[in-house]
Design a protein around this motif. Sequence first.
Motif, PDB file in Angstrom:
ATOM      1  N   ILE A 112       0.810  -1.215   0.000  1.00  0.00           N
ATOM      2  CA  ILE A 112       0.000   0.000   0.000  1.00  0.00           C
ATOM      3  C   ILE A 112       0.844   1.267   0.000  1.00  0.00           C
ATOM      4  O   ILE A 112       0.605   2.195  -0.775  1.00  0.00           O
ATOM      5  N   LEU A 113       1.837   1.319   0.886  1.00  0.00           N
ATOM      6  CA  LEU A 113       2.558   2.572   1.101  1.00  0.00           C
ATOM      7  C   LEU A 113       3.341   3.031  -0.123  1.00  0.00           C
ATOM      8  O   LEU A 113       3.385   4.231  -0.411  1.00  0.00           O
ATOM      9  N   GLY A 114       3.957   2.107  -0.838  1.00  0.00           N
ATOM     10  CA  GLY A 114       4.729   2.508  -2.022  1.00  0.00           C
ATOM     11  C   GLY A 114       3.893   3.255  -3.043  1.00  0.00           C
ATOM     12  O   GLY A 114       4.186   4.409  -3.384  1.00  0.00           O
ATOM     13  N   PRO A 115       2.808   2.639  -3.544  1.00  0.00           N
ATOM     14  CA  PRO A 115       1.952   3.337  -4.513  1.00  0.00           C
ATOM     15  C   PRO A 115       1.304   4.597  -3.949  1.00  0.00           C
ATOM     16  O   PRO A 115       1.178   5.596  -4.647  1.00  0.00           O
ATOM     17  N   PHE A 116       0.889   4.550  -2.673  1.00  0.00           N
ATOM     18  CA  PHE A 116       0.237   5.722  -2.085  1.00  0.00           C
ATOM     19  C   PHE A 116       1.203   6.901  -1.995  1.00  0.00           C
ATOM     20  O   PHE A 116       0.863   8.025  -2.369  1.00  0.00           O
ATOM     21  N   LEU A 117       2.410   6.666  -1.491  1.00  0.00           N
ATOM     22  CA  LEU A 117       3.374   7.755  -1.353  1.00  0.00           C
ATOM     23  C   LEU A 117       3.840   8.269  -2.714  1.00  0.00           C
ATOM     24  O   LEU A 117       4.128   9.455  -2.871  1.00  0.00           O
ATOM     25  N   ALA A 118       3.911   7.390  -3.697  1.00  0.00           N
ATOM     26  CA  ALA A 118       4.281   7.837  -5.046  1.00  0.00           C
ATOM     27  C   ALA A 118       3.214   8.764  -5.615  1.00  0.00           C
ATOM     28  O   ALA A 118       3.518   9.723  -6.332  1.00  0.00           O
ATOM     29  N   PRO A 121       3.308  12.864  -3.124  1.00  0.00           N
ATOM     30  CA  PRO A 121       4.680  13.205  -2.714  1.00  0.00           C
ATOM     31  C   PRO A 121       4.755  14.193  -1.559  1.00  0.00           C
ATOM     32  O   PRO A 121       5.807  14.327  -0.942  1.00  0.00           O
ATOM     33  N   GLY A 122       3.662  14.889  -1.252  1.00  0.00           N
ATOM     34  CA  GLY A 122       3.675  15.834  -0.142  1.00  0.00           C
ATOM     35  C   GLY A 122       3.405  15.198   1.208  1.00  0.00           C
ATOM     36  O   GLY A 122       3.412  15.886   2.233  1.00  0.00           O
ATOM     37  N   VAL A 123       3.169  13.880   1.229  1.00  0.00           N
ATOM     38  CA  VAL A 123       2.816  13.192   2.468  1.00  0.00           C
ATOM     39  C   VAL A 123       4.023  12.423   3.003  1.00  0.00           C
ATOM     40  O   VAL A 123       4.775  11.796   2.253  1.00  0.00           O
ATOM     41  N   ARG A 124       4.186  12.477   4.318  1.00  0.00           N
ATOM     42  CA  ARG A 124       5.189  11.680   5.023  1.00  0.00           C
ATOM     43  C   ARG A 124       4.449  10.780   6.004  1.00  0.00           C
ATOM     44  O   ARG A 124       3.635  11.253   6.797  1.00  0.00           O
ATOM     45  N   VAL A 125       4.704   9.470   5.957  1.00  0.00           N
ATOM     46  CA  VAL A 125       4.004   8.517   6.807  1.00  0.00           C
ATOM     47  C   VAL A 125       4.954   7.994   7.881  1.00  0.00           C
ATOM     48  O   VAL A 125       6.075   7.588   7.584  1.00  0.00           O
ATOM     49  N   GLU A 126       4.489   8.043   9.135  1.00  0.00           N
ATOM     50  CA  GLU A 126       5.214   7.449  10.250  1.00  0.00           C
ATOM     51  C   GLU A 126       4.394   6.263  10.757  1.00  0.00           C
ATOM     52  O   GLU A 126       3.217   6.412  11.082  1.00  0.00           O
ATOM     53  N   VAL A 127       5.011   5.082  10.803  1.00  0.00           N
ATOM     54  CA  VAL A 127       4.320   3.856  11.202  1.00  0.00           C
ATOM     55  C   VAL A 127       4.946   3.319  12.483  1.00  0.00           C
ATOM     56  O   VAL A 127       6.171   3.174  12.562  1.00  0.00           O
ATOM     57  N   GLU A 128       4.101   3.046  13.468  1.00  0.00           N
ATOM     58  CA  GLU A 128       4.566   2.393  14.691  1.00  0.00           C
ATOM     59  C   GLU A 128       3.854   1.060  14.835  1.00  0.00           C
ATOM     60  O   GLU A 128       2.629   0.986  14.753  1.00  0.00           O
ATOM     61  N   GLU A 129       4.630  -0.001  15.036  1.00  0.00           N
ATOM     62  CA  GLU A 129       4.069  -1.339  15.185  1.00  0.00           C
ATOM     63  C   GLU A 129       3.640  -1.547  16.634  1.00  0.00           C
ATOM     64  O   GLU A 129       4.411  -1.328  17.561  1.00  0.00           O
ATOM     65  N   GLU A 130       2.408  -1.995  16.818  1.00  0.00           N
ATOM     66  CA  GLU A 130       1.849  -2.135  18.173  1.00  0.00           C
ATOM     67  C   GLU A 130       0.788  -3.225  18.157  1.00  0.00           C
ATOM     68  O   GLU A 130      -0.233  -3.100  17.472  1.00  0.00           O
ATOM     69  N   ASN A 131       1.025  -4.318  18.884  1.00  0.00           N
ATOM     70  CA  ASN A 131       0.054  -5.412  18.918  1.00  0.00           C
ATOM     71  C   ASN A 131      -0.930  -5.287  20.065  1.00  0.00           C
ATOM     72  O   ASN A 131      -1.943  -5.984  20.087  1.00  0.00           O
ATOM     73  N   ALA A 132      -0.642  -4.422  21.031  1.00  0.00           N
ATOM     74  CA  ALA A 132      -1.547  -4.248  22.167  1.00  0.00           C
ATOM     75  C   ALA A 132      -2.753  -3.418  21.761  1.00  0.00           C
ATOM     76  O   ALA A 132      -2.714  -2.658  20.784  1.00  0.00           O
ATOM     77  N   PHE A 133      -3.827  -3.550  22.521  1.00  0.00           N
ATOM     78  CA  PHE A 133      -5.020  -2.739  22.300  1.00  0.00           C
ATOM     79  C   PHE A 133      -4.835  -1.426  23.062  1.00  0.00           C
ATOM     80  O   PHE A 133      -4.967  -1.387  24.286  1.00  0.00           O
ATOM     81  N   VAL A 134      -4.504  -0.381  22.344  1.00  0.00           N
ATOM     82  CA  VAL A 134      -4.226   0.913  22.968  1.00  0.00           C
ATOM     83  C   VAL A 134      -5.131   1.978  22.365  1.00  0.00           C
ATOM     84  O   VAL A 134      -5.702   1.800  21.284  1.00  0.00           O
ATOM     85  N   ASP A 135      -5.252   3.098  23.064  1.00  0.00           N
ATOM     86  CA  ASP A 135      -5.973   4.256  22.546  1.00  0.00           C
ATOM     87  C   ASP A 135      -5.002   5.010  21.645  1.00  0.00           C
ATOM     88  O   ASP A 135      -4.189   5.805  22.105  1.00  0.00           O
ATOM     89  N   VAL A 136      -5.072   4.742  20.345  1.00  0.00           N
ATOM     90  CA  VAL A 136      -4.087   5.319  19.429  1.00  0.00           C
ATOM     91  C   VAL A 136      -4.240   6.833  19.314  1.00  0.00           C
ATOM     92  O   VAL A 136      -3.268   7.539  19.027  1.00  0.00           O
TER      93      VAL A 136
END
Length: 296
Positions: A112-118, A121-136
């Motif tokens: 997803i991210l490759g085609p979406f960011l291409a 180009p004005g968007v920067r995505v930060e991804v954090e991996e989290e398996n716990a159920f948290v209030d994001v």
Amino acid sequence: MKPHSLSDLDAFLAVARHRNFRRAARERGVSASTLSQAVRDLEEATGMRLLHRTTRSVTPTEAGQRLVDSLTPAMAAVTQALDGLDQYRGTAFGTLRLNVPGIVARVVLPDILGPFLAAHPGVRVEVEEENAFVDVFAAGFDAGVRYEEALAQDVVAVPMGPRVQRYLLAASPAHIAQHGLPQHPTDLLSRPCLRQSFPGGALLPWEFECDGEGVKLNPSGPLVASNSHLLTGAAMDGLGWIYTFAELLAPHIAAGELVEALPDWSLRFSGPYLYYSSRRHVPGPLRALVEWLRNR
């Protein structure tokens, strides 16, 4: 003196600039009496007269002129700051922070991210991996990705990635040669199984379905781990059976390192969802991703 509203300050500047209440009122789209009250409120707050008023003219007092000189650049800066927000309105520009489970980071986001960011180009995505159920949202993320059973009722959810996924049961050829294939899920209760743990040490039961029959098990074995790579490696080393996302095991099955068992019993479930808190004032980068997923 307590701070006064920007609206009253801007009203005072408009009257001082036009030297006329009616012309200033037409510019602002309000009544002359509204502007007059705003100026009176400002004079009340400052404790001094800011405008000389006669039937023929309106001119700033000395104190009023000093306020005009001080406010003009300050109000221009405020206007410029607000205008600067336009780049975020209706455009895909800025940072998008996502909180996602490990499986999504590994098998869904790469496609997803490759085609979406291409495409943005004005968007920067930060991804954090989290398996716990948290209030994001409380943690400062714009959106999260979770499976349907983990979604709250008051969020907006958009399908993301494959719409149907399944778990796959597998073991190494050597392990099967030594112990044989299970004929029914309950056979796993007497076989060594490799279990994945989740935050807090929770072990989710292994669920199987076939022709309307459901089976839920809690098998045991030589290894419990939160890391899927470690569990997969242990399965390939012949330590026992692994039951996890088919996407994680498919390459090893194709390579002959693992062998699938009980395919008719594999649990199938809907794919992940991107979710966010409101349909109102959605940030440009998030709105762009939502639209891209829906169009896709």
